[in-house]
Write an enzyme that holds these catalytic residues in place. Structure first.
Site, short mmCIF file in Angstrom:
data_model
loop_
_atom_site.label_atom_id
_atom_site.label_comp_id
_atom_site.label_asym_id
_atom_site.label_seq_id
_atom_site.Cartn_x
_atom_site.Cartn_y
_atom_site.Cartn_z
N GLY A 120 -18.16 -7.23 -1.95
CA GLY A 120 -17.56 -7.30 -3.27
C GLY A 120 -18.46 -6.77 -4.37
CG HIS A 152 -1.97 -1.03 1.24
ND1 HIS A 152 -2.75 -1.32 0.14
CD2 HIS A 152 -2.40 -1.86 2.23
CE1 HIS A 152 -3.61 -2.29 0.45
NE2 HIS A 152 -3.41 -2.64 1.70
#
Length: 313
Positions: free
Chosen positions: A279, A124
């Site tokens: 999702g 990240h």
């Protein structure tokens, strides 16, 4: 600019609260969780990627788990059994969390020659900090981003599942909105993170592949083929592609016991089942009011559209 080599010994880094008593520390305009600050510095100072390495980069909560399962399956074609038994984050470890963190020894990735194999890692860490590391080799980077409003809502849900959430109190959505918009957010500012990789992918398309979560959702098969071509391992037939798309679908992955588990991994303070919530695209509409949506859309027009990236609204 902060000298990266000296950060680990510097107690004067800017700090801001982002949730309850939890703070983030700033390095060169980006915010990091203190827990992962030493390992992040180790990545920046010590990680030497090999030419065949593949790094999956992302802002938190933008589709990383799904991308890990897809790329792992593309590189390892007979991988269904691995996905059944292992969470995608254990199959593709995060550099600043698992590989250079306290639970693993980074020496294991540097002491032997794996120049002819493909090593998969994720991160990240923003391109603005990690770009020089990528330039030092011919490694390939895949960056995924997601609509800012869905990213915010996903991070809000995810954080409230942390082990210390009961002790610290819930992270209220109003506070999450304020912190996201101000950029004081783990990995943030979101817009700067996205644009760093976006610009790099336009400049170095052979080494940096950029895709949005929405593109991947809309036509997974086409983009899995594109990913395979980018990685230098194209498919011989559509049946292989269909199998990977099916095996990496949300319904299939979330049905495995390892991904339904309430156990906490050694490397982070959330249970494995926290990585599989819904999702979907557009979930923010269930949580954000019209005023907040317009506020974030205004930021998106300024930060993305103003830079020629027509995305996020």
């Amino acid at each position: 600019m902060v000298n990266i080599l000296e950060v680990v010994h510097d107690e004067s880094l800017p700090k801001e609260n982002w949730w309850g008593k939890n703070c983030v520390c700033q390095i060169n305009d980006f915010w990091f969780l203190p827990k992962f600050l030493p390992s992040t510095i180790r990545v920046l100072n010590e990680f030497k990627p090999l030419p065949n390495d593949v790094i999956l980069a992302s802002f938190p909560k933008t589709g990383t788990t799904w991308l890990k399962s897809l790329v792992f399956s593309i590189v390892n074609r007979s991988s269904k059994e691995s996905l059944v038994k292992h969470n995608p984050h254990d199959l593709v470890p995060t550099l600043e969390v698992q590989v250079f963190g306290t639970t693993h020894q980074s020496s294991s990735i540097t002491t032997h020659d794996e120049s002819h194999s493909t090593r998969l890692y994720s991160t990240h860490i923003p391109y603005q900090l990690l770009g020089n590391t990528f330039h030092s080799s011919n490694c390939r980077v895949i960056y995924i981003t997601r609509n800012p409003k869905d990213t915010l809502v996903s991070m809000w849900h995810f954080t409230n599942k942390w082990k210390d959430a009961d002790q610290d109190g819930p992270w209220h959505l109003e506070e999450a909105i304020e912190k996201f918009c101000s950029g004081v957010f783990p990995g943030g500012p979101y817009y700067d993170h996205v644009m760093g990789f976006r610009k790099a992918s336009l400049e170095k398309p052979k080494n940096i592949f950029s895709i949005t979560y929405e593109e991947l959702m809309k036509d997974t098969k086409i983009h899995v083929k594109r990913l395979a071509e980018f990685l230098g391992c194209p498919f011989m037939n559509d049946e292989e592609v269909d199998e990977i798309v099916k095996n990496c679908s949300f319904d299939i992955l979330s049905s495995y016991e390892v991904n339904k588990s309430g156990d906490f991994p050694s490397w982070f303070q959330v249970p494995y089942n926290s990585f599989f919530r819904q999702g979907v695209v557009g979930d923010h509409k269930n949580y954000l009011d019209a005023k907040t949506i317009e506020r974030i859309d205004a930021l998106t027009r300024d930060k993305f559209h103003g830079a020629g990236f027509m995305y996020g609204i």
